[in-house]
Design a protein around this motif. Structure first.
Motif, PDB file in Angstrom:
ATOM      1  N   LEU A  55       0.813  -1.209   0.000  1.00 29.76           N
ATOM      2  CA  LEU A  55       0.000   0.000   0.000  1.00 29.76           C
ATOM      3  C   LEU A  55       0.849   1.263   0.000  1.00 29.76           C
ATOM      4  O   LEU A  55       0.398   2.301  -0.484  1.00 29.76           O
ATOM      5  N   ASP A 125      -2.644  -3.372  -8.905  1.00 26.46           N
ATOM      6  CA  ASP A 125      -3.972  -2.809  -8.695  1.00 26.46           C
ATOM      7  C   ASP A 125      -4.930  -3.608  -9.567  1.00 26.46           C
ATOM      8  O   ASP A 125      -4.597  -3.953 -10.715  1.00 26.46           O
ATOM      9  N   ARG A 150      -2.452  -3.776  -4.109  1.00 31.00           N
ATOM     10  CA  ARG A 150      -2.325  -2.471  -3.467  1.00 31.00           C
ATOM     11  C   ARG A 150      -3.709  -1.862  -3.293  1.00 31.00           C
ATOM     12  O   ARG A 150      -4.048  -1.366  -2.228  1.00 31.00           O
ATOM     13  N   ARG A 151      -4.524  -1.936  -4.356  1.00 29.19           N
ATOM     14  CA  ARG A 151      -5.887  -1.413  -4.332  1.00 29.19           C
ATOM     15  C   ARG A 151      -6.766  -2.221  -5.272  1.00 29.19           C
ATOM     16  O   ARG A 151      -6.284  -2.795  -6.248  1.00 29.19           O
ATOM     17  N   ARG A 202      -7.470  -1.998   0.488  1.00 31.07           N
ATOM     18  CA  ARG A 202      -8.145  -0.744   0.130  1.00 31.07           C
ATOM     19  C   ARG A 202      -8.977  -0.955  -1.125  1.00 31.07           C
ATOM     20  O   ARG A 202      -8.455  -1.326  -2.173  1.00 31.07           O
ATOM     21  N   TRP A 203     -10.269  -0.670  -0.991  1.00 32.67           N
ATOM     22  CA  TRP A 203     -11.240  -1.038  -2.028  1.00 32.67           C
ATOM     23  C   TRP A 203     -12.188   0.128  -2.274  1.00 32.67           C
ATOM     24  O   TRP A 203     -12.756   0.695  -1.343  1.00 32.67           O
ATOM     25  N   ILE A 258      -6.213   4.836  -8.294  1.00 32.38           N
ATOM     26  CA  ILE A 258      -5.046   3.968  -8.452  1.00 32.38           C
ATOM     27  C   ILE A 258      -3.751   4.779  -8.532  1.00 32.38           C
ATOM     28  O   ILE A 258      -2.690   4.228  -8.833  1.00 32.38           O
ATOM     29  N   ILE A 263      -5.910   6.580  -1.369  1.00 30.91           N
ATOM     30  CA  ILE A 263      -7.243   6.437  -1.935  1.00 30.91           C
ATOM     31  C   ILE A 263      -8.249   7.151  -1.034  1.00 30.91           C
ATOM     32  O   ILE A 263      -8.099   7.164   0.189  1.00 30.91           O
TER      33      ILE A 263
END
Length: 273
Positions: A55, A125, A150-151, A202-203, A258, A263
């Protein structure tokens, strides 16, 4: 609706059921031609980072997962915009016609992630469109997504099912392929995903209230994610389900999500790409 269907002649039942499945399969094939550029920005957000700490590392490759039917056209437009921003972006090819088991699709996604990590990336991502978001959630839960991603960004994903899938199965039992059956509200697969996004991942889940393919549209709401109906930020936007991967406002929000900065929930400034 099912009672009216049962009163139809057998040949008419087949046509109606086939039409429902066709709408579900082709909803992701349309692409809006004009996609304007978006700029990265930073905003505050905080969650626990996974063990590999992707992250806080530099952004890696982006993998885009198609929806039901496997069409890559609309996502190819978004992938092109991501590449124009300086990132690697790959649209994952789903096996067969893209209507097979979402569990198998998650295995294909994991293989693509593994190739990216073996190529030297610290993390990836993932962007999942429509049913591709459910695939991404299966992958994140079952294949160690918190250590690899990461996301994750999802667009109009039916985490709680889609009524069109239920209609297809109800109209003509047996005509609804594996992925269609898995997307019926209350299916065993969706029930197993009720816990939501894995902790520490992280979403961002985006959807449009104009969605007439994934109904109800807030089936895209996911526990543990930043949940954003586009119209809650940009009330004037009219975006269909098929336009989510190509709409300029959505593209801008995705590029920011991204980007190198943290985020965060989109802001009204994002309504002007």
């Amino acid at each position: 609706m099912i009672t009216r269907f049962n009163s139809l002649a057998p040949r008419r039942r087949i046509l109606v059921a086939g039409g429902a499945l066709l709408v579900f399969a082709v909803a992701g094939t349309a692409a809006v031609a004009a996609v304007s550029s978006g700029q990265h920005r930073s905003a505050a957000a905080g969650q626990n980072s996974p063990a590999r700490d992707p992250l806080r590392s530099r952004p890696g490759p982006v993998l885009l997962v198609p929806g039901y039917g496997g069409s890559t056209g609309a996502l190819s437009v978004l992938a092109g915009r991501i590449r124009a921003s300086g990132r690697q972006a790959t649209v994952v090819d789903l096996p067969g016609t893209g209507t097979g088991s979402l569990i198998q699709d998650a295995t294909v996604l994991d293989a693509a992630v593994t190739r990216a990590l073996r190529g030297g990336a610290q993390s990836v991502d993932v962007i999942g469109y429509s049913a591709g978001g459910v695939t991404a959630l299966l992958w994140a839960r079952d294949d160690g997504g918190t250590r690899k991603a990461r996301r994750v960004i999802t667009l109009g994903s039916p985490f709680h099912g889609a009524s069109i899938a239920a209609a297809a199965e109800g109209f003509l039992p047996g005509a609804c392929p594996a992925a269609c059956q898995q997307l019926i509200p209350g299916s065993s697969l969706l029930a197993g995903l009720a816990a939501g996004a894995p902790g520490g991942l992280r979403w961002l889940s985006l959807w449009t209230t104009n969605d007439q393919t994934v109904t109800p549209p807030d089936s895209a709401r996911l526990t543990g994610a930043i949940n954003v109906p586009i119209q809650s930020v940009c009330p004037g936007q009219r975006i269909s389900h098929s336009q989510l991967p190509t709409n300029p406002v959505v593209t801008k929000i995705v590029l920011q999500a991204i980007g190198a900065g943290p985020i965060a929930h989109p802001a009204s400034a994002d309504c002007h790409p």
